[in-house]
Scaffold this active site. Structure first.
Site, PDB file in Angstrom:
ATOM      1  N   ASP A  40       0.622  -1.605   0.012  1.00 55.45           N
ATOM      2  CA  ASP A  40       0.093  -0.272   0.137  1.00 55.45           C
ATOM      3  C   ASP A  40       0.866   1.452  -0.249  1.00 55.45           C
ATOM      4  O   ASP A  40       1.998   1.418   0.488  1.00 55.45           O
ATOM      5  CB  ASP A  40      -1.217  -0.156   1.439  1.00 55.45           C
ATOM      6  CG  ASP A  40      -1.938  -1.254   0.980  1.00 55.45           C
ATOM      7  OD1 ASP A  40      -2.716  -1.472  -0.414  1.00 55.45           O
ATOM      8  OD2 ASP A  40      -3.069  -1.041   1.811  1.00 55.45           O
ATOM      9  N   LYS A  62      -3.193   1.730  -2.042  1.00 55.12           N
ATOM     10  CA  LYS A  62      -4.461   2.261  -1.548  1.00 55.12           C
ATOM     11  C   LYS A  62      -4.228   2.929  -0.508  1.00 55.12           C
ATOM     12  O   LYS A  62      -3.786   3.296   0.547  1.00 55.12           O
ATOM     13  CB  LYS A  62      -4.971   1.051  -0.991  1.00 55.12           C
ATOM     14  CG  LYS A  62      -4.455  -0.575  -1.500  1.00 55.12           C
ATOM     15  CD  LYS A  62      -6.147   0.206  -2.412  1.00 55.12           C
ATOM     16  CE  LYS A  62      -7.739  -0.077  -1.694  1.00 55.12           C
ATOM     17  NZ  LYS A  62      -9.075  -0.003  -2.392  1.00 55.12           N
ATOM     18  N   MET A 175      -8.781   7.587   8.415  1.00 57.72           N
ATOM     19  CA  MET A 175      -8.933   8.787   7.660  1.00 57.72           C
ATOM     20  C   MET A 175     -10.156  10.429   7.415  1.00 57.72           C
ATOM     21  O   MET A 175     -10.693  10.225   6.923  1.00 57.72           O
ATOM     22  CB  MET A 175      -9.466   7.746   6.222  1.00 57.72           C
ATOM     23  CG  MET A 175      -8.522   6.878   6.088  1.00 57.72           C
ATOM     24  SD  MET A 175      -9.059   5.491   4.965  1.00 57.72           S
ATOM     25  CE  MET A 175      -9.775   4.610   6.388  1.00 57.72           C
TER      26      MET A 175
END
Length: 259
Positions: A40, A62, A175
């Site tokens: 990632d 990602k 996030m």
């Protein structure tokens, strides 16, 4: 579809929050023994350098709110490489079982007869608390921790955090930087006090990590001080236990945002 009994193996590995010395020994050995590495965007060069020189390396990219490889494409790559008899390491930041799609990837691989091993890692919330010297639980302050993500659809927060209104709950939001205003509104509407301490921590685990603290009511202002790196938001009384000198928002930035 018939199972491919000649398949190799896929390891779904947690790389931890960034530094190689925060990886588990098992995760480090998995990378060192990889024949194909699908990693990632947040996995750093220090960890990637552990892989053998002849290892196939594919960056899957990602990362929330940014262009990345489609999950179906990642699935097909893992299958294709495993069917070549390779030891495939799918390397994810943090812990793969926490917002890492480990369940769907594991199920897909197993349905095609590919052996799967899951290797846990230090998740970002735990790393943030350790790096900035506050606990996630604390007697008399926090008896529960909730891990959540902040997803916006048409500008609205897709989440149900009514249980997080409990003042003895620490809420760790992955996030969440772009949704700070909606998070504040949702939690206050659910009954969380506007004066609840919060921390906004950017680039957890890295040398350039920084954190600012304030109240839930000031969360959008705190989040706006970030420099564009990945952000973890922690809501709860435990954040007030962090040493104050480490967690002060720049005054000029806060004053400008309040103007």
């Amino acid at each position: 579809m018939p199972h491919d009994h000649a398949a190799g193996q896929v390891l779904l590995v947690g790389a931890g929050p960034g530094p190689a010395d925060l990886m588990t020994v098992r995760a480090m050995r998995a990378v060192q023994g990889a024949q194909a590495l699908l990693y990632d965007a947040l996995v750093g060069a220090e960890i990637l350098d552990l892989a053998p020189a002849n290892c196939i390396r594919i960056q899957t990219g990602k990362r929330a709110a940014r262009a990345s490889m489609a999950q179906d494409t990642i699935n097909r790559l893992m299958l294709r490489l495993a069917r070549r008899g390779l030891k495939v390491v799918r390397l994810k930041g943090g812990d793969p079982s926490i917002f890492g799609r480990v369940g769907e990837e594991s199920a897909l691989l197993k349905s095609h007869g590919v052996p799967v091993e899951i290797v846990p890692g230090v998740t970002t919330a735990c790393a943030a608390a350790a790096q900035f010297d506050f606990p996630l639980t604390h007697r008399g302050l926090a008896r529960r921790v909730v891990f959540a993500t902040a997803t916006l659809t048409a500008g609205k927060l897709v989440a149900d955090w009514d249980g997080a209104a409990d003042p003895e709950t620490t809420l760790a939001i992955y996030m969440g930087g772009a949704a700070a205003r909606q998070i504040r509104a949702r939690l206050i509407a659910a009954g969380r006090s506007p004066s609840t301490p919060v921390a906004v921590i950017e680039n957890v685990g890295r040398s350039q990590a920084r954190a600012v603290t304030g109240s839930l009511d000031s969360l959008p202002i705190l989040a706006a001080t970030s420099g564009g790196g990945p952000v973890m938001i922690v809501v709860g009384e435990v954040t007030a236990l962090a040493p104050g000198a480490l967690l002060q928002a720049p005054r000029d930035v806060v004053q400008a945002l309040r103007a």
